[in-house]
Design an enzyme around this catalytic site. Structure first.
Site, mmCIF file in Angstrom:
data_model
loop_
_atom_site.group_PDB
_atom_site.id
_atom_site.type_symbol
_atom_site.label_atom_id
_atom_site.label_comp_id
_atom_site.label_asym_id
_atom_site.label_seq_id
_atom_site.Cartn_x
_atom_site.Cartn_y
_atom_site.Cartn_z
ATOM 1 C CG HIS A 18 38.534 -17.178 37.996
ATOM 2 N ND1 HIS A 18 39.889 -16.717 37.660
ATOM 3 C CD2 HIS A 18 38.969 -18.549 38.517
ATOM 4 C CE1 HIS A 18 40.944 -17.606 37.758
ATOM 5 N NE2 HIS A 18 40.240 -18.360 38.701
ATOM 6 C CD GLU A 45 37.184 -12.211 37.181
ATOM 7 O OE1 GLU A 45 38.547 -11.841 37.162
ATOM 8 O OE2 GLU A 45 36.997 -12.979 37.619
ATOM 9 C CB CYS A 74 43.393 -15.043 35.503
ATOM 10 S SG CYS A 74 42.153 -15.827 34.941
ATOM 11 C CB CYS A 119 38.913 -13.784 33.700
ATOM 12 S SG CYS A 119 38.269 -15.133 34.640
#
Length: 390
Positions: free
Chosen positions: A98, A100, A126, A129
């Site tokens: 992801h 991040e 999510c 993360c």
């Protein structure tokens, strides 16, 4: 008010910091290699960008965006969908990290501490993360779009985890219309191509220019004569002070109109505007005028002022009307310069409006109002001689 037939104007106001960094996150997302949810992230501290990240595969690993295969339903390729991995098990089979997570990995690789930093991301983090962000001691998160997975119970659990993670700010941040407009302008147009004229003492030529009309000089003589004949002895001992006085372009027999020609601005005009604090060095530097123009393009009448002057402007039926009021002006020596300065200001306002906002302005009116005009004692003889001249 700006005529309704004109194109919708875009506000000149700069985006605030949240809008600014979210706009950058959206641009970062264009590097994403995920066909499902392209996402961009920017991590900032003290309004300085530390790292960026986008969702994509590991270095040297295949990218979904590069695959020619299509999903069963004909949509763009997604590896975990292609192999039939269930939704609840998607993170075990998704090729991409992801945005991040990639940003945090970049910070770790470069030795950049993230404690107390702020994350701007185009999709809310999510749970995985979120744990990384909390462990990195990131305290503020602004997201553009809620995650909204297919499992509401899981989403509720993630939202609860935000509170447990010690995140101080977790807010949605959508780009405002004026920010989007400015971003689109910057992307569609060569961003740094010159949009204003050269930074020299030039301005678009106006019909109202030197030599001033005989009507203007007649008005000036009328004002001086009034001051000389109506002043009291006490005023004469100090200086000759007149009453409020006005000069309007439509009463001079014509409205102003602008052409594409340019003229060199009188240094006296520049000094005069500088002394009033309306400009800093050149007209193009004027924060005062930028403020006035920003008010104008919202469709409202505009006004800027201080203790010694006021400038008002409006646009009505393709006509730009500018009014300047000055207090305490030496009318024998400075009235002509004040009038020329008003023309210069009007020309600058007009030039910026038609160059940047596609406003149809053909003509206009200008008016100069003087409160407490005066004549210096030492100029009485010269003024009388000038009044008697043909």
């Amino acid at each position: 008010m700006v005529p309704s037939k004109q194109k919708k104007l875009k506000n000149m106001v700069r985006p605030d910091w949240n809008q600014y960094f979210m706009a950058i996150a959206k641009i970062v997302s264009t590097r994403s290699t995920c066909n499902s949810r392209p996402t961009g992230a920017v991590i900032v501290r003290d309004r300085q960008i530390l790292v960026t990240g986008y969702n994509g595969s590991m270095p040297n690993a295949p990218h979904c965006i590069d695959e020619d295969e299509k999903d069963i339903d004909g949509s763009q390729f997604c590896f975990r969908r292609y192999i039939g991995a269930p939704e609840l098990d998607k993170y075990n089979y998704c090729r991409a990290s992801h945005a991040e997570a990639n940003a945090i990995a970049q910070a770790a690789r470069l030795g950049i501490p993230l404690e107390g930093a702020t994350l701007y991301v185009t999709l809310a983090p999510c749970y995985v993360c979120l744990k990384l962000l909390a462990t990195a001691r990131i305290k503020h998160i602004y997201y553009e779009y809620k995650y909204q997975s297919t499992d509401p119970q899981r989403d509720a659990f993630w939202e609860k985890a935000v509170r447990e993670a010690g995140i101080e700010t977790f807010e949605q941040c959508r780009l405002a219309e004026n920010t989007l407009n400015r971003l689109i302008d910057a992307l569609e147009y060569p961003t740094s191509k010159r949009r204003l004229g050269e930074t020299e003492h030039t301005l678009k030529q106006t019909a109202l220019q030197r030599p001033l009309s005989s009507t203007f000089h007649s008005l000036k003589k009328e004002l001086l004569l009034q001051i000389l004949t109506e002043s009291s002895r006490q005023e004469v001992e100090k200086r000759l002070v007149g009453k409020e006085f006005s000069i309007e372009s439509n009463k001079l027999g014509k409205n102003f109109s602008l052409s594409s020609e340019k003229v060199k601005l009188d240094e006296n005009v520049l000094r005069f505007l500088n002394k009033l604090g309306i400009i800093e060095r050149y007209l193009v530097d004027s924060k005062i005028l930028r403020n006035l123009i920003e008010q104008l393009i919202t469709g409202q009448s505009a006004m800027v002022s201080n203790s010694t002057w006021t400038i008002k402007a409006n646009i009505i039926s393709s006509s730009l009307n500018v009014e300047m009021t000055l207090s305490d002006l030496d009318v024998f020596n400075m009235l002509d310069i004040a009038w020329d300065a008003l023309i210069a200001l009007t020309g600058n306002i007009h030039s910026v409006l038609i160059d940047h906002y596609d406003i149809d302005i053909n003509v206009g009116n200008i008016s100069l109002h003087i409160k407490e005009p005066y004549l210096k004692i030492e100029d009485i003889k010269r003024a009388k001689e000038w009044i008697l001249m043909k």
